[in-house]
Design a protein around this motif. Structure first.
Motif, PDB file in Angstrom:
ATOM      1  N   MET A   1       5.738  -0.532  -2.131  1.00 50.49           N
ATOM      2  CA  MET A   1       6.031   0.291  -3.303  1.00 50.49           C
ATOM      3  C   MET A   1       4.878   1.221  -3.651  1.00 50.49           C
ATOM      4  N   MET A   2       3.656   0.775  -3.363  1.00 53.30           N
ATOM      5  CA  MET A   2       2.474   1.540  -3.768  1.00 53.30           C
ATOM      6  C   MET A   2       2.053   2.584  -2.730  1.00 53.30           C
ATOM      7  N   MET A   3       2.640   2.572  -1.547  1.00 52.78           N
ATOM      8  CA  MET A   3       2.210   3.485  -0.478  1.00 52.78           C
ATOM      9  C   MET A   3       2.185   4.939  -0.928  1.00 52.78           C
ATOM     10  N   GLU A   4       3.249   5.366  -1.597  1.00 51.17           N
ATOM     11  CA  GLU A   4       3.371   6.766  -2.005  1.00 51.17           C
ATOM     12  C   GLU A   4       2.730   7.041  -3.356  1.00 51.17           C
ATOM     13  N   LEU A   5       2.192   5.993  -3.997  1.00 51.35           N
ATOM     14  CA  LEU A   5       1.667   6.173  -5.349  1.00 51.35           C
ATOM     15  C   LEU A   5       0.145   6.163  -5.421  1.00 51.35           C
ATOM     16  N   VAL A   6      -0.530   5.810  -4.313  1.00 48.34           N
ATOM     17  CA  VAL A   6      -1.993   5.744  -4.381  1.00 48.34           C
ATOM     18  C   VAL A   6      -2.602   7.117  -4.682  1.00 48.34           C
ATOM     19  N   ALA A   7      -2.015   8.163  -4.117  1.00 49.17           N
ATOM     20  CA  ALA A   7      -2.543   9.502  -4.386  1.00 49.17           C
ATOM     21  C   ALA A   7      -2.311   9.935  -5.833  1.00 49.17           C
ATOM     22  N   PRO A   8      -1.070   9.840  -6.365  1.00 50.08           N
ATOM     23  CA  PRO A   8      -0.869  10.204  -7.773  1.00 50.08           C
ATOM     24  C   PRO A   8      -1.710   9.384  -8.747  1.00 50.08           C
TER      25      PRO A   8
ATOM     26  N   ARG B   1      10.600  -1.311 -12.257  1.00 53.72           N
ATOM     27  CA  ARG B   1      10.542  -0.789 -13.622  1.00 53.72           C
ATOM     28  C   ARG B   1       9.116  -0.450 -14.042  1.00 53.72           C
ATOM     29  N   LEU B   2       8.161  -1.140 -13.422  1.00 50.40           N
ATOM     30  CA  LEU B   2       6.764  -0.918 -13.772  1.00 50.40           C
ATOM     31  C   LEU B   2       6.199   0.359 -13.161  1.00 50.40           C
ATOM     32  N   LEU B   3       6.890   0.893 -12.139  1.00 52.68           N
ATOM     33  CA  LEU B   3       6.347   2.038 -11.415  1.00 52.68           C
ATOM     34  C   LEU B   3       6.285   3.301 -12.261  1.00 52.68           C
ATOM     35  N   GLY B   4       7.030   3.333 -13.347  1.00 54.25           N
ATOM     36  CA  GLY B   4       6.969   4.501 -14.217  1.00 54.25           C
ATOM     37  C   GLY B   4       5.671   4.578 -15.002  1.00 54.25           C
ATOM     38  N   CYS B   5       4.962   3.475 -15.086  1.00 48.19           N
ATOM     39  CA  CYS B   5       3.667   3.467 -15.782  1.00 48.19           C
ATOM     40  C   CYS B   5       2.599   4.023 -14.846  1.00 48.19           C
ATOM     41  N   ARG B   6       1.815   4.939 -15.305  1.00 55.58           N
ATOM     42  CA  ARG B   6       0.783   5.547 -14.476  1.00 55.58           C
ATOM     43  C   ARG B   6      -0.561   5.513 -15.206  1.00 55.58           C
ATOM     44  N   PRO B   7      -1.236   4.380 -15.232  1.00 57.56           N
ATOM     45  CA  PRO B   7      -2.551   4.310 -15.884  1.00 57.56           C
ATOM     46  C   PRO B   7      -3.527   5.275 -15.226  1.00 57.56           C
ATOM     47  N   ALA B   8      -4.480   5.750 -15.989  1.00 55.72           N
ATOM     48  CA  ALA B   8      -5.426   6.735 -15.482  1.00 55.72           C
ATOM     49  C   ALA B   8      -6.752   6.087 -15.125  1.00 55.72           C
ATOM     50  N   GLY B   9      -7.477   6.761 -14.234  1.00 52.69           N
ATOM     51  CA  GLY B   9      -8.815   6.324 -13.866  1.00 52.69           C
ATOM     52  C   GLY B   9      -8.826   4.959 -13.204  1.00 52.69           C
TER      53      GLY B   9
ATOM     54  N   ALA C   1     -12.332   3.736  -0.970  1.00 51.31           N
ATOM     55  CA  ALA C   1     -12.602   2.689  -1.954  1.00 51.31           C
ATOM     56  C   ALA C   1     -11.371   2.416  -2.810  1.00 51.31           C
ATOM     57  N   GLY C   2     -10.669   3.471  -3.190  1.00 54.28           N
ATOM     58  CA  GLY C   2      -9.488   3.316  -4.026  1.00 54.28           C
ATOM     59  C   GLY C   2      -8.385   2.548  -3.332  1.00 54.28           C
ATOM     60  N   ARG C   3      -8.118   2.892  -2.063  1.00 48.86           N
ATOM     61  CA  ARG C   3      -7.090   2.178  -1.313  1.00 48.86           C
ATOM     62  C   ARG C   3      -7.462   0.706  -1.135  1.00 48.86           C
ATOM     63  N   THR C   4      -8.728   0.454  -0.867  1.00 49.89           N
ATOM     64  CA  THR C   4      -9.177  -0.922  -0.659  1.00 49.89           C
ATOM     65  C   THR C   4      -9.055  -1.737  -1.935  1.00 49.89           C
ATOM     66  N   LEU C   5      -9.471  -1.159  -3.056  1.00 50.78           N
ATOM     67  CA  LEU C   5      -9.373  -1.872  -4.323  1.00 50.78           C
ATOM     68  C   LEU C   5      -7.916  -2.067  -4.734  1.00 50.78           C
ATOM     69  N   ALA C   6      -7.051  -1.118  -4.397  1.00 48.34           N
ATOM     70  CA  ALA C   6      -5.618  -1.288  -4.667  1.00 48.34           C
ATOM     71  C   ALA C   6      -5.050  -2.444  -3.851  1.00 48.34           C
ATOM     72  N   ALA C   7      -5.474  -2.553  -2.590  1.00 49.35           N
ATOM     73  CA  ALA C   7      -5.032  -3.662  -1.742  1.00 49.35           C
ATOM     74  C   ALA C   7      -5.505  -5.000  -2.302  1.00 49.35           C
ATOM     75  N   LEU C   8      -6.748  -5.025  -2.787  1.00 47.80           N
ATOM     76  CA  LEU C   8      -7.278  -6.252  -3.380  1.00 47.80           C
ATOM     77  C   LEU C   8      -6.555  -6.594  -4.683  1.00 47.80           C
ATOM     78  N   ALA C   9      -6.187  -5.573  -5.464  1.00 47.72           N
ATOM     79  CA  ALA C   9      -5.437  -5.818  -6.693  1.00 47.72           C
ATOM     80  C   ALA C   9      -4.073  -6.416  -6.376  1.00 47.72           C
ATOM     81  N   ILE C  10      -3.454  -5.938  -5.311  1.00 47.73           N
ATOM     82  CA  ILE C  10      -2.172  -6.507  -4.884  1.00 47.73           C
ATOM     83  C   ILE C  10      -2.369  -7.961  -4.456  1.00 47.73           C
ATOM     84  N   GLY C  11      -3.434  -8.241  -3.696  1.00 48.16           N
ATOM     85  CA  GLY C  11      -3.698  -9.611  -3.266  1.00 48.16           C
ATOM     86  C   GLY C  11      -3.914 -10.539  -4.443  1.00 48.16           C
ATOM     87  N   ALA C  12      -4.671 -10.078  -5.439  1.00 48.07           N
ATOM     88  CA  ALA C  12      -4.908 -10.898  -6.626  1.00 48.07           C
ATOM     89  C   ALA C  12      -3.605 -11.131  -7.390  1.00 48.07           C
ATOM     90  N   GLY C  13      -2.801 -10.082  -7.519  1.00 50.27           N
ATOM     91  CA  GLY C  13      -1.529 -10.224  -8.221  1.00 50.27           C
ATOM     92  C   GLY C  13      -0.554 -11.124  -7.491  1.00 50.27           C
TER      93      GLY C  13
END
Length: 443
Positions: free
Chosen positions: A364-371, A325-333, A378-390
């Motif tokens: 779930m995030m594999m196809e969403l990192v680009a959008p 349900r959260l995947l519909g949210c697309r925060p910017a930057g 750097a973006g992919r790495t920080l996304a991976a770290l955000a997943i680890g923290a979560g």
């Protein structure tokens, strides 16, 4: 339906906390009844509920039970040989007991699981911290924070591998954030948990002849604890599915080194050998074997019941459906990192397993990192770290680590939620904020 199931789950957790708050109901019984109530309220049939609960119970006891037993045996030997009392007396002169435990947790966080690492470190933590709630909370929070941010911890390995992130960047970004999170956990533990040692625990009822060479026994306890952590870290290296460390028979060997039977046999044998401890009737009911079994049995059963509840939550599929349900949210930057963090945190909180949360969230995030504008290294790495923290936010009743911290710190379930669970939530928020700042700096 998934929203209702999540609401029933939260209600079950709250009821367990309420009925155990004043010690009138045994946590084991309350959690068992709460699991059954959640199962039926979530629409599970009796056969489905009992099958899922039994599977989760067996998996949890199999994965952590012997490790907890190994720790109990080590603690019993350390008490009998005088190591616990000797280390506790030495620690009285330290300026702080919490900082060494936080540093130990930061390093040990890359072990295969934080729960196993906490278990094998419990005898040493109990000796240094005197059984105080602050010592257990500090170690638990440092282990949790480091495990979600440092390679080769399996949670980070999973998210980095699935998102094809850069391992070097993961270490460069993850290490300072892990240190920051550990310091936050240390400060939170100091502010919320008592650091007063429980001196009554220092003197096990041993006869004078058994307390020989306490200094040697203390050194043995330190060395064995470090050795077992090294085995768990080596097991994490085995999770790297590539040569030269993780492929073929090498991988199976490394994985085997950190499994519970090895920890139990190697840990106890080394402790006896290095401490040269001798005790009449040691293998009987009144010896260290009997005392260790008695102290570990209740905790092992409690961890099994928590695993049963976690498996039931996984079987309902509510964690995945609510995370989607959260995947519909697309925060910017840079705020885009909120999404992978929130997805992993929702998964972890609802179904208990950090590794399952990390794997599912990363998928779930594999196809969403680009959008989301995170498709650069750097973006992919920080996304991976955000997943680890979560994936380490929030640890509560359906997580074995929660019960280990609660028992080690003599905390009721409600007190453990206020100190440890809330601490993991704060650590997760701080880690997310730090990662967003790093993204802004890298842009």
């Amino acid at each position: 339906m998934s929203l209702y199931q999540a609401a029933f789950f939260v209600l079950a957790v709250v009821l367990v906390l309420l009925v155990t708050a004043r010690g009138r109901v045994l946590p084991l019984l309350a959690l068992l009844v709460g699991a059954a109530g959640f199962g039926y309220a979530a629409g599970m049939s009796t056969s489905h509920f009992t099958k899922a609960f039994g599977l989760g119970f067996a998996q949890s006891v199999n994965g952590l039970g012997l490790t907890v037993l190994a720790a109990a045996f080590l603690a019993a030997i350390a008490d009998a040989a005088g190591a616990t009392a000797w280390l506790r007396e030495k620690a009285r002169g330290w300026r702080t007991r919490s900082a060494p435990l936080a540093a130990l947790g930061l390093v040990s966080g890359v072990a295969s699981t934080p729960a196993a690492a906490f278990a094998v470190l419990t005898p040493l933590t109990r000796a240094i911290g005197g059984g105080a709630p602050r010592a257990a909370t500090t170690l638990g929070l440092s282990l949790s924070g480091a495990h979600g941010l440092l390679i080769p911890a399996p949670v980070m390995l999973a998210s980095v591998t699935i998102l094809a992130a850069d391992w070097t960047l993961a270490l460069a970004y993850g290490l300072p954030v892990a240190v920051l999170v550990t310091l936050i956990g240390l400060g939170y533990a100091r502010a919320t948990a008592s650091g007063r040692p429980l001196d009554a625990d220092a003197s096990a009822a041993m006869d004078g002849d058994s307390l020989h060479a306490p200094r040697r026994a203390a050194l043995a306890l330190v060395l064995v604890s470090i050795g077992l952590i090294a085995l768990l870290i080596t097991q994490s290296l085995g999770d790297i599915a590539s040569e030269p460390l993780g492929g073929g028979s090498n991988r199976e060997f490394l994985l085997a080194l950190g499994r519970p039977p090895v920890l139990l046999l190697a840990g106890v044998a080394l402790m006896l050998l290095l401490s040269w401890h001798r005790e009449e009737g040691a293998l009987g009911e009144r010896g260290w074997v009997g005392r260790g079994l008695a102290s570990a049995a209740g905790l092992i059963l409690l961890i099994g019941v928590a695993g049963g509840l976690a498996k039931m939550a996984q079987e309902t599929g509510m964690a995945e459906m609510n995370a989607e349900r959260l995947l519909g949210c697309r925060p910017a930057g840079a705020l885009a990192l909120l999404l992978p963090f929130a997805v992993a945190a929702a998964m972890k909180t609802l179904q208990g397993s950090s590794l399952v949360a990390a794997i599912t969230a990363a998928g779930m995030m594999m196809e969403l990192v680009a959008p989301l504008g995170l498709d650069d290294p750097a973006g992919r790495t920080l996304a991976a770290l955000a997943i680890g923290a979560g994936a380490m936010t929030v640890s509560h009743l359906n997580d074995g680590l929660f019960w280990l911290v609660a028992q080690a710190g003599r905390l009721s379930p409600a007190s453990a939620v206020a100190r440890f669970s809330l601490g993991t939530a704060i650590q997760g928020g701080v880690a997310l904020a730090a990662l967003i700042l790093l993204r802004l700096a890298a842009s």
